[in-house]
Design a protein around this motif. Structure first.
Motif, PDB file in Angstrom:
ATOM      1  N   ARG A   1      41.419  28.435  42.810  1.00  0.00           N
ATOM      2  CA  ARG A   1      42.760  28.946  43.055  1.00  0.00           C
ATOM      3  C   ARG A   1      43.312  28.414  44.370  1.00  0.00           C
ATOM      4  O   ARG A   1      44.497  28.031  44.468  1.00  0.00           O
ATOM      5  CB  ARG A   1      42.737  30.475  43.095  1.00  0.00           C
ATOM      6  CG  ARG A   1      42.394  31.135  41.787  1.00  0.00           C
ATOM      7  CD  ARG A   1      43.553  31.073  40.820  1.00  0.00           C
ATOM      8  NE  ARG A   1      43.237  31.797  39.579  1.00  0.00           N
ATOM      9  CZ  ARG A   1      44.016  31.797  38.518  1.00  0.00           C
ATOM     10  NH1 ARG A   1      45.153  31.114  38.535  1.00  0.00           N
ATOM     11  NH2 ARG A   1      43.670  32.456  37.425  1.00  0.00           N
TER      12      ARG A   1
ATOM     13  N   GLU B   1      52.545  32.770  43.147  1.00  0.00           N
ATOM     14  CA  GLU B   1      51.790  33.395  42.066  1.00  0.00           C
ATOM     15  C   GLU B   1      50.308  33.041  42.150  1.00  0.00           C
ATOM     16  O   GLU B   1      49.434  33.889  41.919  1.00  0.00           O
ATOM     17  CB  GLU B   1      52.373  32.953  40.725  1.00  0.00           C
ATOM     18  CG  GLU B   1      51.647  33.510  39.503  1.00  0.00           C
ATOM     19  CD  GLU B   1      51.738  35.022  39.411  1.00  0.00           C
ATOM     20  OE1 GLU B   1      50.873  35.620  38.750  1.00  0.00           O
ATOM     21  OE2 GLU B   1      52.673  35.617  40.012  1.00  0.00           O
TER      22      GLU B   1
ATOM     23  N   ARG C   1      48.661  35.079  44.816  1.00  0.00           N
ATOM     24  CA  ARG C   1      48.438  36.454  44.370  1.00  0.00           C
ATOM     25  C   ARG C   1      47.203  36.560  43.483  1.00  0.00           C
ATOM     26  O   ARG C   1      46.388  37.478  43.634  1.00  0.00           O
ATOM     27  CB  ARG C   1      49.680  36.959  43.625  1.00  0.00           C
ATOM     28  CG  ARG C   1      49.635  38.443  43.284  1.00  0.00           C
ATOM     29  CD  ARG C   1      50.821  38.835  42.423  1.00  0.00           C
ATOM     30  NE  ARG C   1      50.784  38.144  41.142  1.00  0.00           N
ATOM     31  CZ  ARG C   1      50.009  38.514  40.113  1.00  0.00           C
ATOM     32  NH1 ARG C   1      49.201  39.558  40.233  1.00  0.00           N
ATOM     33  NH2 ARG C   1      50.048  37.849  38.978  1.00  0.00           N
ATOM     34  N   GLN C   2      47.060  35.585  42.551  1.00  0.00           N
ATOM     35  CA  GLN C   2      45.888  35.597  41.678  1.00  0.00           C
ATOM     36  C   GLN C   2      44.608  35.329  42.463  1.00  0.00           C
ATOM     37  O   GLN C   2      43.553  35.925  42.183  1.00  0.00           O
ATOM     38  CB  GLN C   2      46.070  34.566  40.565  1.00  0.00           C
ATOM     39  CG  GLN C   2      47.194  34.909  39.595  1.00  0.00           C
ATOM     40  CD  GLN C   2      47.325  33.900  38.475  1.00  0.00           C
ATOM     41  OE1 GLN C   2      46.484  33.022  38.333  1.00  0.00           O
ATOM     42  NE2 GLN C   2      48.391  34.024  37.672  1.00  0.00           N
TER      43      GLN C   2
ATOM     44  N   LEU D   1      44.094  36.175  45.557  1.00  0.00           N
ATOM     45  CA  LEU D   1      43.794  37.414  46.267  1.00  0.00           C
ATOM     46  C   LEU D   1      43.161  38.443  45.329  1.00  0.00           C
ATOM     47  O   LEU D   1      42.201  39.133  45.706  1.00  0.00           O
ATOM     48  CB  LEU D   1      45.080  37.973  46.881  1.00  0.00           C
ATOM     49  CG  LEU D   1      44.929  39.239  47.722  1.00  0.00           C
ATOM     50  CD1 LEU D   1      43.987  39.002  48.883  1.00  0.00           C
ATOM     51  CD2 LEU D   1      46.300  39.709  48.225  1.00  0.00           C
ATOM     52  N   ASP D   2      43.678  38.543  44.097  1.00  0.00           N
ATOM     53  CA  ASP D   2      43.083  39.474  43.131  1.00  0.00           C
ATOM     54  C   ASP D   2      41.635  39.109  42.821  1.00  0.00           C
ATOM     55  O   ASP D   2      40.760  39.985  42.746  1.00  0.00           O
ATOM     56  CB  ASP D   2      43.913  39.480  41.840  1.00  0.00           C
ATOM     57  CG  ASP D   2      45.272  40.148  42.025  1.00  0.00           C
ATOM     58  OD1 ASP D   2      45.425  40.898  43.005  1.00  0.00           O
ATOM     59  OD2 ASP D   2      46.172  39.896  41.193  1.00  0.00           O
ATOM     60  N   GLU D   3      41.380  37.803  42.645  1.00  0.00           N
ATOM     61  CA  GLU D   3      40.006  37.374  42.349  1.00  0.00           C
ATOM     62  C   GLU D   3      39.100  37.591  43.547  1.00  0.00           C
ATOM     63  O   GLU D   3      37.919  37.941  43.385  1.00  0.00           O
ATOM     64  CB  GLU D   3      40.006  35.908  41.926  1.00  0.00           C
ATOM     65  CG  GLU D   3      40.634  35.660  40.557  1.00  0.00           C
ATOM     66  CD  GLU D   3      40.384  34.254  40.054  1.00  0.00           C
ATOM     67  OE1 GLU D   3      39.615  33.521  40.712  1.00  0.00           O
ATOM     68  OE2 GLU D   3      40.938  33.897  38.996  1.00  0.00           O
TER      69      GLU D   3
ATOM     70  N   ARG E   1      39.414  40.003  45.747  1.00  0.00           N
ATOM     71  CA  ARG E   1      39.128  41.435  45.741  1.00  0.00           C
ATOM     72  C   ARG E   1      38.098  41.779  44.667  1.00  0.00           C
ATOM     73  O   ARG E   1      37.237  42.643  44.878  1.00  0.00           O
ATOM     74  CB  ARG E   1      40.418  42.212  45.490  1.00  0.00           C
ATOM     75  CG  ARG E   1      41.380  42.232  46.675  1.00  0.00           C
ATOM     76  CD  ARG E   1      42.694  42.850  46.285  1.00  0.00           C
ATOM     77  NE  ARG E   1      43.606  42.934  47.414  1.00  0.00           N
ATOM     78  CZ  ARG E   1      44.902  43.196  47.312  1.00  0.00           C
ATOM     79  NH1 ARG E   1      45.436  43.409  46.099  1.00  0.00           N
ATOM     80  NH2 ARG E   1      45.661  43.261  48.382  1.00  0.00           N
ATOM     81  N   GLU E   2      38.189  41.116  43.507  1.00  0.00           N
ATOM     82  CA  GLU E   2      37.222  41.364  42.434  1.00  0.00           C
ATOM     83  C   GLU E   2      35.819  40.978  42.863  1.00  0.00           C
ATOM     84  O   GLU E   2      34.843  41.711  42.610  1.00  0.00           O
ATOM     85  CB  GLU E   2      37.638  40.573  41.192  1.00  0.00           C
ATOM     86  CG  GLU E   2      36.882  40.946  39.934  1.00  0.00           C
ATOM     87  CD  GLU E   2      37.317  42.282  39.372  1.00  0.00           C
ATOM     88  OE1 GLU E   2      36.503  42.887  38.660  1.00  0.00           O
ATOM     89  OE2 GLU E   2      38.455  42.719  39.648  1.00  0.00           O
TER      90      GLU E   2
ATOM     91  N   TRP F   1      34.590  43.505  45.319  1.00  0.00           N
ATOM     92  CA  TRP F   1      34.227  44.745  44.629  1.00  0.00           C
ATOM     93  C   TRP F   1      32.861  44.629  43.977  1.00  0.00           C
ATOM     94  O   TRP F   1      32.069  45.577  43.993  1.00  0.00           O
ATOM     95  CB  TRP F   1      35.300  45.070  43.587  1.00  0.00           C
ATOM     96  CG  TRP F   1      35.009  46.314  42.795  1.00  0.00           C
ATOM     97  CD1 TRP F   1      34.299  46.389  41.637  1.00  0.00           C
ATOM     98  CD2 TRP F   1      35.384  47.644  43.122  1.00  0.00           C
ATOM     99  NE1 TRP F   1      34.222  47.682  41.205  1.00  0.00           N
ATOM    100  CE2 TRP F   1      34.884  48.485  42.106  1.00  0.00           C
ATOM    101  CE3 TRP F   1      36.114  48.215  44.168  1.00  0.00           C
ATOM    102  CZ2 TRP F   1      35.081  49.853  42.110  1.00  0.00           C
ATOM    103  CZ3 TRP F   1      36.302  49.589  44.163  1.00  0.00           C
ATOM    104  CH2 TRP F   1      35.794  50.385  43.148  1.00  0.00           C
TER     105      TRP F   1
ATOM    106  N   ARG G   1      38.376  50.172  34.773  1.00  0.00           N
ATOM    107  CA  ARG G   1      38.586  48.731  34.804  1.00  0.00           C
ATOM    108  C   ARG G   1      37.924  48.013  33.639  1.00  0.00           C
ATOM    109  O   ARG G   1      38.164  46.824  33.425  1.00  0.00           O
ATOM    110  CB  ARG G   1      38.040  48.153  36.118  1.00  0.00           C
ATOM    111  CG  ARG G   1      38.789  48.635  37.346  1.00  0.00           C
ATOM    112  CD  ARG G   1      37.932  48.502  38.598  1.00  0.00           C
ATOM    113  NE  ARG G   1      37.602  47.118  38.882  1.00  0.00           N
ATOM    114  CZ  ARG G   1      38.273  46.349  39.755  1.00  0.00           C
ATOM    115  NH1 ARG G   1      39.312  46.841  40.397  1.00  0.00           N
ATOM    116  NH2 ARG G   1      37.896  45.114  39.985  1.00  0.00           N
TER     117      ARG G   1
END
Length: 392
Positions: A212, A241, A244-245, A247-249, A251-252, A255, A277
């Motif tokens: 990404r 975009e 953002r993706q 950043l989501d990955e 965070r995943e 986690w 989830r």
């Protein structure tokens, strides 16, 4: 009659039968031990004693094996068969006295029953009662002796259990050596699990977040070099975009490494988040009344998370049930069941890592996954802070 009241006479009868059989084996062992004693007295040299005792130690091992089966059948005492011949000989030497004591207790119980039931015998035989006071006193004394004999049966049975475990159980050095081997194996497993986790994180970062970020850099570079303002704005929108993706990955990945909800909100909230989830419907049955310590709740969390990941990737399951209970005091049981196709391999990377993580806490992980399903992953973790199930 309640179930407990009904079981007590059967338990006492089995104990009595076990002690009766033990008295018989003690009578068999008496001449055997006498022969061993005479042999030791007649051979004063230690080296020669080793040779002449060999057939006796072999016989002691056979008699002890017979005793081990008697203990398991009548007294519910399980003793491993890893004892040595010398341990067997020592056990017979001490156990014979206990066996004879058990026989005397049974004899006392028989005498007490005979005296206690004497009025019944007299009535059946029609002999009449000339000394009523003596008969009543003797009957009361007989039943009291019978009561003491029943208590003696249970006491001798407990003594048999302690003797068998103390003499036939592993010696201190063997137990320490076995424990050291267990700790060394669990340490090696933890190191390997850490390496596996590190490689998984590196793979997630390389295949996900890094790609990404590379795409984001290329989009920003193209937008910077573009002379067309409309195209540049479109490239910047794509870059936004992509960021953002990414950043989501990220965070995943964070986690999966360690969820902050475990420390901030506790195990229950963290598992509820995992269930929400999940792409598969998950039913969570959380039966704990206290929060486990950090190491235990972390292991429980990862057992659930990894089992859900395996169910999603490999089982084709349509539903997963997760249950956390403290059935036995001080033991946390985590059970994850899916209705998938089964055939899960306990030696697979994910489940093997879980087994190592659980073993590091002196826990146990089991996987039952027959072809066609269902698959059940069960982890038992020591948790001294937890009590057992409270019965209402």
């Amino acid at each position: 009659m309640s179930a407990t009241t009904g079981r007590w006479p059967r338990r006492a009868a089995r104990r009595a039968a076990g002690l009766l059989a033990g008295a018989g084996t003690a009578l068999v062992a008496l001449p055997f031990l006498a022969a061993v004693g005479l042999t030791l007295l007649s051979v004063p040299w230690p080296g020669a004693r080793q040779c002449v005792l060999r057939p006796f130690t072999a016989g002691a091992a056979r008699l002890t094996e017979l005793e081990r089966r008697r203990l398991a059948r009548f007294l519910d005492i399980e003793v491993t068969s890893g004892y040595g011949d010398r341990q067997a000989l020592r056990y017979l030497a001490v156990r014979t006295a206990v066996g004879l004591l058990g026989g005397l207790v049974l004899l006392a119980g028989l005498v007490g029953f005979a005296y206690g039931a004497f009025p019944l015998w007299g009535w059946l035989l029609g002999t009449g009662f000339h000394d009523v006071a003596g008969i009543v006193t003797g009957s009361i004394g007989g039943f009291f002796l019978l009561f003491l004999a029943v208590q003696g049966v249970l006491g001798v049975a407990d003594l048999e259990a302690r003797l068998a475990r103390d003499v036939l159980g592993p010696e201190t050095q063997d137990a320490l050596r076995h424990r050291i081997e267990e700790l060394a194996a669990s340490r090696a497993g933890v190191v390997e699990a850490v390496h596996d986790e590190r490689r998984r994180i590196e793979r997630d970062l390389h295949d996900g977040v890094q790609q990404r970020l590379v795409a984001l850099g290329m989009l920003l570079g193209r937008a910077r070099r573009s002379q067309d303002q409309a195209k540049a704005r479109a490239l910047l929108a794509q870059a936004h975009e992509e960021s953002r993706q990414a950043l989501d990955e990220l965070r995943e990945v964070a986690w999966r490494v360690y969820p902050t909800a475990l420390d901030e909100a506790g195990l229950r909230i963290a598992l509820e988040t995992v269930a929400e989830r999940s792409a598969i419907p998950v039913r969570l049955d959380y039966g704990l009344t206290a929060e486990p310590v950090t190491a235990v709740r972390t292991a429980a969390y990862f057992v659930v998370a990894e089992a859900l990941t395996n169910a999603l990737k490999h089982s084709g399951a349509a539903r997963v049930d997760v249950a956390l209970t403290a059935v036995a005091p001080g033991t946390l049981t985590v059970r994850v069941t899916d209705d998938g196709t089964g055939g899960a391999d306990p030696a697979g990377g994910g489940l093997l890592g879980l087994a190592r993580r659980v073993a590091a806490l002196d826990g146990r992980l089991s996987v039952v996954s027959p072809p066609g399903g269902p698959t059940t992953v069960t982890a038992e973790l020591p948790a001294p802070s937890l009590g057992g199930v409270v019965c209402g």
